[in-house]
Design a protein around this motif. Sequence first.
Motif, PDB file in Angstrom:
ATOM      1  N   CYS A   6     -34.090  47.004  -4.213  1.00 45.69           N
ATOM      2  CA  CYS A   6     -34.441  47.186  -2.802  1.00 45.69           C
ATOM      3  C   CYS A   6     -34.143  48.580  -2.270  1.00 45.69           C
ATOM      4  N   ASN A   7     -33.727  49.506  -3.147  1.00 46.28           N
ATOM      5  CA  ASN A   7     -33.551  50.905  -2.738  1.00 46.28           C
ATOM      6  C   ASN A   7     -32.435  51.081  -1.706  1.00 46.28           C
ATOM      7  N   VAL A   8     -31.322  50.352  -1.925  1.00 47.00           N
ATOM      8  CA  VAL A   8     -30.168  50.493  -1.049  1.00 47.00           C
ATOM      9  C   VAL A   8     -28.928  50.776  -1.892  1.00 47.00           C
ATOM     10  N   VAL A   9     -27.787  50.854  -1.242  1.00 44.12           N
ATOM     11  CA  VAL A   9     -26.520  51.130  -1.909  1.00 44.12           C
ATOM     12  C   VAL A   9     -25.715  49.843  -2.010  1.00 44.12           C
ATOM     13  N   GLY A  10     -25.180  49.561  -3.184  1.00 45.11           N
ATOM     14  CA  GLY A  10     -24.293  48.422  -3.371  1.00 45.11           C
ATOM     15  C   GLY A  10     -23.100  48.848  -4.196  1.00 45.11           C
ATOM     16  N   LEU A  11     -21.908  48.573  -3.724  1.00 42.43           N
ATOM     17  CA  LEU A  11     -20.682  49.013  -4.398  1.00 42.43           C
ATOM     18  C   LEU A  11     -19.869  47.823  -4.870  1.00 42.43           C
ATOM     19  N   LYS A  12     -19.702  47.716  -6.185  1.00 44.43           N
ATOM     20  CA  LYS A  12     -18.763  46.750  -6.780  1.00 44.43           C
ATOM     21  C   LYS A  12     -17.419  47.450  -6.901  1.00 44.43           C
ATOM     22  N   PRO A  13     -16.444  47.086  -6.087  1.00 43.78           N
ATOM     23  CA  PRO A  13     -15.168  47.798  -6.123  1.00 43.78           C
ATOM     24  C   PRO A  13     -14.288  47.351  -7.284  1.00 43.78           C
ATOM     25  N   THR A  14     -13.208  48.072  -7.477  1.00 38.16           N
ATOM     26  CA  THR A  14     -12.206  47.668  -8.460  1.00 38.16           C
ATOM     27  C   THR A  14     -11.711  46.271  -8.139  1.00 38.16           C
ATOM     28  N   PHE A  15     -11.562  45.462  -9.154  1.00 41.80           N
ATOM     29  CA  PHE A  15     -11.047  44.103  -8.984  1.00 41.80           C
ATOM     30  C   PHE A  15      -9.716  44.140  -8.241  1.00 41.80           C
ATOM     31  N   GLY A  16      -9.614  43.382  -7.159  1.00 41.80           N
ATOM     32  CA  GLY A  16      -8.386  43.300  -6.377  1.00 41.80           C
ATOM     33  C   GLY A  16      -8.386  44.151  -5.129  1.00 41.80           C
ATOM     34  N   LEU A  17      -9.318  45.105  -5.027  1.00 45.14           N
ATOM     35  CA  LEU A  17      -9.317  45.989  -3.864  1.00 45.14           C
ATOM     36  C   LEU A  17      -9.766  45.259  -2.599  1.00 45.14           C
ATOM     37  N   ILE A  18     -10.795  44.412  -2.719  1.00 41.21           N
ATOM     38  CA  ILE A  18     -11.246  43.595  -1.594  1.00 41.21           C
ATOM     39  C   ILE A  18     -10.829  42.155  -1.879  1.00 41.21           C
ATOM     40  N   PRO A  19      -9.933  41.598  -1.102  1.00 40.92           N
ATOM     41  CA  PRO A  19      -9.392  40.280  -1.428  1.00 40.92           C
ATOM     42  C   PRO A  19     -10.359  39.137  -1.140  1.00 40.92           C
ATOM     43  N   GLU A  20     -10.194  38.067  -1.904  1.00 42.46           N
ATOM     44  CA  GLU A  20     -10.944  36.825  -1.721  1.00 42.46           C
ATOM     45  C   GLU A  20      -9.949  35.685  -1.537  1.00 42.46           C
ATOM     46  N   ARG A  21     -10.260  34.769  -0.642  1.00 40.39           N
ATOM     47  CA  ARG A  21      -9.487  33.520  -0.561  1.00 40.39           C
ATOM     48  C   ARG A  21     -10.380  32.420  -1.103  1.00 40.39           C
TER      49      ARG A  21
END
Length: 481
Positions: free
Chosen positions: A187-202
């Motif tokens: 889709c011609n956009v930007v997507g960032l997969k960060p380092t595991f643990g940088l953005i938390p999930e519950r």
Amino acid sequence: MTKPTAVSVRDLACEIRTGRQSSLNLLESVLDRIEAIDELNAFITVTEESARNRARMADDAAARGDDLGPLHGVPVAIKDLRTRKAGIRHTMGLAPLTDNVADDDSITVERLEAAGAVIVGTTNTPALGHTIKTENKLVGATPTPFDHDRSAGGSSGGSAAALAAGVVPLATGSDIGGSLRVPASCCNVVGLKPTFGLIPERVPRDGFNTHSPFFVGGPMARTVEDTAVLLDVLAGQDDRDPFSVPQPETDYTGATDRPTNELSVAYSPNLDLQPVSQVVRETVNDAVTELAAAGATVDTVDLSLPSYEDLSMAYVTQVGVFFSAFAQHLGDRYDIDFAAADVEDTVHSTITLGTETDAATDRLQNVPRTAAYEEIQDTLAGYDVLVTPTLTVPPYSKRLADGYPTEIDGHSVMGVPTDVMLTWVFNMTGHPVASIPAGFTDEGLPVGLQIVGRRFAEEDILSVAAAIERVRPWTDQYPGV
């Protein structure tokens, strides 16, 4: 009235904060745009009532002179998978959860709203986020706005399509094999997969299930700077996630201003792993060549990863176990019998991948995984980043039933998702990666390139991404839809 995608997120929030722009008026234009692009099936649920309440709150705060945060009154879309907002339908792309309503906010939603964002809706995803085409029994298939017969990618396809169609400036996605980066490429956009643990999930019931392979949430936007702004909002430790880590003392937005001549780039046309179509190779090579001409140090490198057969088997084994466990948790929680449920055939086959894998076999897949990690580490030791194509082919058919290409660049391939992407390797290694636009094919189809960094070095990724954006700007190259 300013469109939400016409100015930077920082400027848009400033306009609302200072009263030069109304968040509520802006929201109404967003809702009109969602209706206008209905054929893209980008959204599963549109949150008109709660969004209007939030927009009014943003305008009232502006009238009082209050500052709600860096996303003051800015419209944002969230992926309908693990990101959830209390009181709003939460389906995970599953027909059996058509009427399910979230009873709590995810950490991502907490942080978005704490920063002042207005959540306008949940975006389309394949059931359970299980594949790289966004199609489900709830709302159908989501195409790329550049060609309505081709996929927006998956599993964050709804978010990517909403961005490319000019609905919102920011969206969230998640990634276990390319689910952020594949749609960004399509889709011609930007997507960032960060380092595991940088953005938390519950994660309800199983907070430890995101490590094999690494599953992460991340930001999506049209521009690199906007992606950096959203990353800054979402990153940082939360003790409800056993893997979360403190946010590095990094100015992600400031990293986008780093001079190009300070950057060093290792470039691999195919990771020496699998075939890449000529048009993708040429488009990515052109982008890298322009980056070098602008002053960056760029060297073509060779890699010695495990064979495609061994590494893809490791990935498929571990992702199969992941989805089998995920389905079992959901089945127990929501009383879903997946064997009999109204779900896509590809969901059944994905779940089946892990049902017959014993624990020892699953753990042994960490051997090729470790070899891949060490090779990427060695390559990055002498450079800021590693650049590769995101996909091995241009965007493919949007229909799950159509499958994937069985020949790439004259080579026979198996017609499976790992054939058409170079993303999944980095869910095995855990390195942060962004996909950004590289250019277009002669047919007008977008091509993405990946920028891989050392762990917790997202600022290096953003610096290189911004440098490419400066030499090959793309924000005026979106279709009217």
